[in-house]
Write an enzyme that holds these catalytic residues in place. Structure first.
Site, PDB file in Angstrom:
ATOM      1  CB  CYS A   1     -21.892 -10.270  12.796  1.00  0.00           C
ATOM      2  SG  CYS A   1     -20.776  -9.563  14.029  1.00  0.00           S
TER       3      CYS A   1
ATOM      4  CG  HIS B   1     -28.013 -11.271  14.186  1.00  0.00           C
ATOM      5  ND1 HIS B   1     -26.879 -11.911  13.728  1.00  0.00           N
ATOM      6  CD2 HIS B   1     -27.581 -10.092  14.717  1.00  0.00           C
ATOM      7  CE1 HIS B   1     -25.820 -11.161  13.969  1.00  0.00           C
ATOM      8  NE2 HIS B   1     -26.225 -10.058  14.567  1.00  0.00           N
TER       9      HIS B   1
ATOM     10  CD  GLU C   1     -33.287 -11.584  14.142  1.00  0.00           C
ATOM     11  OE1 GLU C   1     -33.159 -12.555  13.365  1.00  0.00           O
ATOM     12  OE2 GLU C   1     -32.537 -11.391  15.128  1.00  0.00           O
TER      13      GLU C   1
ATOM     14  CE  LYS D   1     -25.231 -14.173  16.760  1.00  0.00           C
ATOM     15  NZ  LYS D   1     -26.225 -14.562  15.746  1.00  0.00           N
TER      16      LYS D   1
ATOM     17  CG  HIS E   1     -22.306 -12.307  17.902  1.00  0.00           C
ATOM     18  ND1 HIS E   1     -22.200 -12.985  16.710  1.00  0.00           N
ATOM     19  CD2 HIS E   1     -22.664 -11.034  17.568  1.00  0.00           C
ATOM     20  CE1 HIS E   1     -22.482 -12.178  15.708  1.00  0.00           C
ATOM     21  NE2 HIS E   1     -22.771 -10.991  16.205  1.00  0.00           N
TER      22      HIS E   1
END
Length: 417
Positions: A165, A305, A316, A337, A342
């Site tokens: 990803c 992310h 994160e 997202k 995603h």
């Protein structure tokens, strides 16, 4: 040697919330959810029955039928978004040297739909090997870069990048480095992914990675919400035309932004889980800042992310608060997202485009679908919940992470001559 400056002069986007750049940006700033029940196959027996599919997308609106049959859906979207980017950048054979125009393109998985179809058809037969002669050329993930170059006659550097990803962010970084080292004038870069299929959804379900909120698909992607239960699979493609500054100025190109720096690191921890303290994520941002010659205080927006997984979101944010310190409470943070789902190998470029548009328009897109605060996340952080926020965005940072412990980061900033 003096490194050359690199700017973005063209953008193409094909996403679950918009089939071109303007539609995509409108969807982002208006908080539109791209999630709905799956239409590409019968998902009634699957644990997850929804995804963020492309809407009103027919490849035959862009490609002729014979051409479309020879390429997998991920390559179809790659070609279409690259056409958009080339037109947007105003590139033609009269104003570029095609020997110095390259393609660095990414996918996390490649032609999974083609692979599934061919293997299933073989299994249904009597063992006689009957395969489509385009099986392998449709499946391999480098083929998108090849098709883009052949379509436009670009003969510069041409290769594919894969890091799950993080793939398309790594592709942007490779393109950025090729140009600033003087190896090319222009690179088309980005990524495409289209694996909303029995194998794709079933495989991620088996890992317990996907949300199973079948009673409410549109709000299933819930980054930073206490009740988040996994990511929502998306599909699509994004392309950036990255160009050496003097070359862009000479041909009178419009300039969206400058790419300031990039970074790549590894967690060296686990095949799917992030480092619990966000060590790799922390390191990749530090590497990107060093590469850009910037400090955390120079950043106004972080596109995370933020997949909506219990462990990933926490790790994160730990990394961001460690790196940014007190400035973490002054930046806007959001996970787009929550709207696009995603998009796997295409996520990095689709989110880089969100950052570029944020820098251009001084608007930060929101994190939608927030219902319950997570006590493990500092309430002083501005997650841009539910509504876009206007602010000056001098520079934006985009994080992407992939299975295998891959971390990639890109920083874009307003262009100043």
């Amino acid at each position: 040697m003096q490194l050359k400056r690199v700017v973005v002069t063209g953008i193409g986007a094909l996403t679950p919330i918009g089939n071109n750049l303007q539609e995509y940006w409108n969807g982002l700033i208006n908080g539109v959810s791209g999630a709905d029940f799956i239409t590409q196959f019968d998902a009634s027996k699957f644990k997850t029955r929804f995804a963020c599919e492309l809407k009103n997308f027919d490849p035959l609106n862009f490609l002729d039928r014979k051409e479309a049959r020879k390429i997998d859906r991920f390559t179809q979207t790659a070609i279409i978004s690259s056409d958009m980017a080339v037109i947007d950048a105003g590139i033609n054979k009269e104003n570029v040297n095609v020997d110095r125009v390259g393609v660095v393109f990414a996918s996390g998985i490649g032609g999974l739909i083609t692979f599934q179809e061919e293997v299933v058809n073989f299994a249904k037969g009597d063992g006689t090997p009957r395969f489509n002669p385009f099986f392998i050329p449709k499946m391999i993930l480098d083929i998108a870069a090849g098709h883009i170059s052949m379509r436009h006659g670009f003969r510069g550097p041409n290769f594919a990048v894969v890091s799950a990803c993080a793939s398309s962010t790594n592709a942007i970084m490779d393109a950025f480095n090729l140009i600033r080292l003087g190896k090319a004038d222009i690179i088309l870069t980005g990524g495409a992914e289209s694996v909303i299929s029995e194998a794709g959804v079933g495989g991620f379900n088996a890992m317990k990675a996907l949300s199973e909120r079948n009673d409410d698909p549109k709000t299933a992607s819930r980054p930073y919400d206490k009740e988040r239960d996994g990511f929502v699979m998306g599909e699509g493609s994004g392309v950036l035309v990255v160009e050496e500054l003097e070359h862009a100025l000479k041909r009178g190109a419009k300039i969206y932004c400058e790419i300031a720096g990039c970074g790549a690191t590894a967690d060296a921890h686990h095949i799917t889980a992030p480092h619990p303290e966000g060590l790799g994520a922390k390191n990749v941002m530090l590497v990107a800042f060093d590469d850009a010659g910037m400090k955390p205080e120079d950043i106004d927006y972080v596109n995370t992310h933020g997949t909506s997984t219990p462990l990933g979101d926490i790790a994160e944010i730990k990394a961001i608060t460690d790196v940014f310190g007190e400035h973490a409470f002054k930046v806007n943070i959001s996970s787009t997202k929550s709207m696009t789902g995603h998009c796997l190998g295409a996520a990095g470029v689709i989110e880089a485009i969100a950052c570029i548009q944020s820098v251009v328009h001084d608007i930060v897109p929101p994190t939608i679908n927030h219902f319950t605060d997570d006590p493990d996340l500092d309430s002083r952080l501005n997650f841009t919940f539910e509504k876009a926020q206007q602010r000056t965005v001098r520079a934006a940072l985009s994080n992407t992470f992939g299975f295998g412990g891959h971390n990639a980061c890109v920083i874009v900033k307003k262009f100043e001559a």
